[in-house]
Design a protein around this motif. Structure first.
Motif, short mmCIF file in Angstrom:
data_model
loop_
_atom_site.label_atom_id
_atom_site.label_comp_id
_atom_site.label_asym_id
_atom_site.label_seq_id
_atom_site.Cartn_x
_atom_site.Cartn_y
_atom_site.Cartn_z
N UNK A 44 0.83 -1.20 0.00
CA UNK A 44 0.00 0.00 0.00
C UNK A 44 0.87 1.26 0.00
N UNK A 45 1.94 1.25 0.78
CA UNK A 45 2.86 2.38 0.79
C UNK A 45 3.48 2.59 -0.59
N UNK A 46 3.85 1.49 -1.24
CA UNK A 46 4.45 1.58 -2.57
C UNK A 46 3.47 2.18 -3.57
N UNK A 48 4.03 5.69 -5.57
CA UNK A 48 3.97 5.74 -7.03
C UNK A 48 2.98 6.81 -7.49
N UNK A 49 1.82 6.87 -6.84
CA UNK A 49 0.83 7.89 -7.19
C UNK A 49 1.38 9.29 -6.95
N UNK A 50 2.03 9.47 -5.81
CA UNK A 50 2.60 10.78 -5.49
C UNK A 50 3.67 11.18 -6.52
N UNK A 51 4.50 10.24 -6.93
CA UNK A 51 5.53 10.54 -7.92
C UNK A 51 4.92 10.87 -9.28
N UNK A 52 3.84 10.21 -9.64
CA UNK A 52 3.17 10.53 -10.91
C UNK A 52 2.57 11.93 -10.85
N UNK A 76 5.05 -2.78 -8.44
CA UNK A 76 3.63 -3.05 -8.26
C UNK A 76 3.02 -3.24 -9.65
N UNK A 77 1.91 -3.97 -9.75
CA UNK A 77 1.29 -4.16 -11.06
C UNK A 77 0.78 -2.83 -11.63
N UNK A 78 1.01 -2.63 -12.91
CA UNK A 78 0.54 -1.40 -13.54
C UNK A 78 -0.98 -1.30 -13.49
N UNK A 79 -1.65 -2.44 -13.59
CA UNK A 79 -3.11 -2.44 -13.55
C UNK A 79 -3.63 -1.96 -12.19
N UNK A 80 -2.94 -2.32 -11.13
CA UNK A 80 -3.33 -1.86 -9.79
C UNK A 80 -3.15 -0.35 -9.70
N UNK A 81 -2.03 0.14 -10.18
CA UNK A 81 -1.78 1.57 -10.16
C UNK A 81 -2.82 2.32 -10.98
N UNK A 82 -3.13 1.81 -12.16
CA UNK A 82 -4.13 2.45 -13.02
C UNK A 82 -5.49 2.49 -12.34
N UNK A 83 -5.86 1.39 -11.68
CA UNK A 83 -7.14 1.34 -10.98
C UNK A 83 -7.21 2.36 -9.86
N UNK A 84 -6.14 2.47 -9.11
CA UNK A 84 -6.11 3.44 -8.02
C UNK A 84 -6.20 4.86 -8.53
N UNK A 104 -10.57 1.99 -4.46
CA UNK A 104 -9.91 1.96 -3.15
C UNK A 104 -9.24 0.61 -2.96
N UNK A 105 -8.43 0.53 -1.92
CA UNK A 105 -7.77 -0.74 -1.60
C UNK A 105 -8.82 -1.77 -1.24
N UNK A 106 -8.58 -3.01 -1.56
CA UNK A 106 -9.54 -4.08 -1.29
C UNK A 106 -9.85 -4.17 0.19
#
Length: 53
Positions: A5-7, A11-15, A32-40, A45-47
């Motif tokens: 979750x921290x990662x 990643x979101x903050x860096x983008x 982390x999976x790109x698909x997870x990042x794209x979904x977020x 939200x986190x599962x």
């Protein structure tokens, strides 16, 4: 080492700050999976958060 979750949050903050110009770069950096990042980024939200009763 940060947990998953921290990662994702890093990643979101860096983008958002412009450190990375693509989701693929950020996902690779934080392993982390790109698909997870794209979904977020799309607003999911986190599962664990979504399932709380």
């Amino acid at each position: 080492m940060p947990n998953r979750e921290d990662s994702i949050q890093l990643a979101i903050a860096d983008l958002e700050s412009g450190i990375f110009t693509s989701q693929r770069q950020a996902a690779a950096k934080y392993k982390i999976p790109r698909s997870t990042l794209a979904s977020r980024l799309a607003g999911s939200s986190a599962a664990r958060v979504g399932y709380q009763q």
